[in-house]
Design an enzyme around this catalytic site. Sequence first.
Site, PDB file in Angstrom:
ATOM      1  N   GLU A 157      48.166  63.005  54.388  1.00 30.75           N
ATOM      2  CA  GLU A 157      46.951  62.266  54.744  1.00 30.75           C
ATOM      3  C   GLU A 157      45.701  63.080  54.428  1.00 30.75           C
ATOM      4  O   GLU A 157      44.677  62.539  53.984  1.00 30.75           O
ATOM      5  CB  GLU A 157      46.988  61.901  56.224  1.00 30.75           C
ATOM      6  CG  GLU A 157      48.072  60.877  56.578  1.00 30.75           C
ATOM      7  CD  GLU A 157      48.203  60.677  58.073  1.00 30.75           C
ATOM      8  OE1 GLU A 157      47.562  61.454  58.832  1.00 30.75           O
ATOM      9  OE2 GLU A 157      48.941  59.766  58.496  1.00 30.75           O
ATOM     10  N   HIS A 372      57.064  61.374  44.496  1.00 25.57           N
ATOM     11  CA  HIS A 372      57.307  62.733  43.999  1.00 25.57           C
ATOM     12  C   HIS A 372      56.226  63.690  44.492  1.00 25.57           C
ATOM     13  O   HIS A 372      56.507  64.815  44.906  1.00 25.57           O
ATOM     14  CB  HIS A 372      57.344  62.757  42.472  1.00 25.57           C
ATOM     15  CG  HIS A 372      57.452  64.137  41.907  1.00 25.57           C
ATOM     16  ND1 HIS A 372      58.620  64.866  41.935  1.00 25.57           N
ATOM     17  CD2 HIS A 372      56.521  64.935  41.319  1.00 25.57           C
ATOM     18  CE1 HIS A 372      58.411  66.051  41.392  1.00 25.57           C
ATOM     19  NE2 HIS A 372      57.152  66.120  41.003  1.00 25.57           N
ATOM     20  N   SER A 373      54.995  63.245  44.440  1.00 28.22           N
ATOM     21  CA  SER A 373      53.860  64.028  44.926  1.00 28.22           C
ATOM     22  C   SER A 373      52.700  63.068  45.141  1.00 28.22           C
ATOM     23  O   SER A 373      52.831  61.855  44.957  1.00 28.22           O
ATOM     24  CB  SER A 373      53.472  65.117  43.916  1.00 28.22           C
ATOM     25  OG  SER A 373      52.878  64.537  42.766  1.00 28.22           O
TER      26      SER A 373
END
Length: 480
Positions: A157, A372-373
């Site tokens: 976040e 994944h990222s």
Amino acid sequence: MAALWLARASSQLARRAARRLPGRHGSGEPTSPWFLGAVPPPALGSPAVETSRRGFCSVRRFAGESSAAAAVDEEPENGFVASDQQAVDFPGGKVSFVAEMNFLPDSMKERINCYLVLDDDGRTISGSRFQEVSKELALKMYSEMVTLQIMDTIFYEAQRQGRISFYLTSNGEEAINIASAAALSMDDIVLPQYREPGVLLWRGFTLQEFANQCFGNKLDYGKGRQMPIHYGSNRLNYFTVSSPIATQLPHAVGAAYSLKMNKKDACAITYFGDGGTSEGDFHAALNFAAVMEAPVIFFCRNNGWAISTPTTEQFRSDGVVIRGQAYGIRGIRVDGNDALAVYSAVHAAREMAITEGRPILVEALTYRVGHHSTSDDSTKYRPVDEIEHWRTARDPISRYRKWVQGNDWWSDAEESELRSRVRKELLQAIQVAERMPKPPVTELFTDVYDKIPSNLREQEQLLRDTIMKHPVDYPTDVPV
């Protein structure tokens, strides 16, 4: 064709040698079967003939034949008799010859089984054998799994808010992180990929230290020179994360071999994903470890996806664990979402690696629930319902919690207190890390040379001049 030629050539040379018995022409000296090597073998008929391993290879007769003359009677001149009685003592062991041309199958008839302890409802499988864990250890494992989950959520976040530049999570792989770490000793050396922050968390890396690295402040051990999530700690025997895939694998073998040479009661462990097995470093490392008999654990997180490439397009073998056999490495396939199975497998692997001086390959079947990222949107290449299935029905934290609660070791009240405390501690750590000054520009040029050479001094001065000339193009919180 090469194998057939070798068999025929070996047979013919053996027969020629046999015909020259009992001695060479005019010498009266005994002869021996064909032998390639600097040191000749004992005379034919000597007991040492059966066990000699000197030189490259030799053709021998087995099954109690007393002389090579008998071989001449049995073998036709234009070929060889195919039976299990003739073999070549090739490096690595005896290889028997056969007349039938057989190709090895491209795969086994059945897939390799997967070791499991807990079912999806947190109950132990009937007849399962696993390493017992105490209440204290079980609760610590669960607490750290929850902590890792919360840490991933909040840092993710923070990246979406623009407070850090990059992040990737371990969602769905918490059991792999924490349970494998719990089975290791602090003397064991860890060479991670980038999805194992839980291993570092287990070893004592604080939430503040994680925050310092992600924000790249002056307390970051990397001095702000690495991307977020590229953690490292000399104190905790955890090598710094490096983005290039699989480069840590050969390093792990070297580290393990050094432990072996120094007679340390420890091993090395290196983590990598299924995509890493397509790199040359994977194959070089496994062969290196097998030949040198290095005490290293190769831990593959087979989570189904190498970013957007599924395993079906990554390799055709039965996963990863089967590859260990080609290099002479013992291996096991384990349910990566089962904390007790992972703990037990790594515990046993460590014991074998150290006491027997051998590498071990562990393949953990799991699923990357998150993207994944922060640079990826996995819904573009895999169905949402598949992700949700693994997030809910196969969640490793929920499964392990059911087992812990089934032992009357955990309650809903303790769960609420743990999550509230970790979240509060992490938010505070982020605030501290965010306010902390950045490392000065000069740190870009340190920690490589003992004495900084003149060309780097010139580059540093050029950078300073450029910053002073164009201040609006550079961050104002980095001391010049």
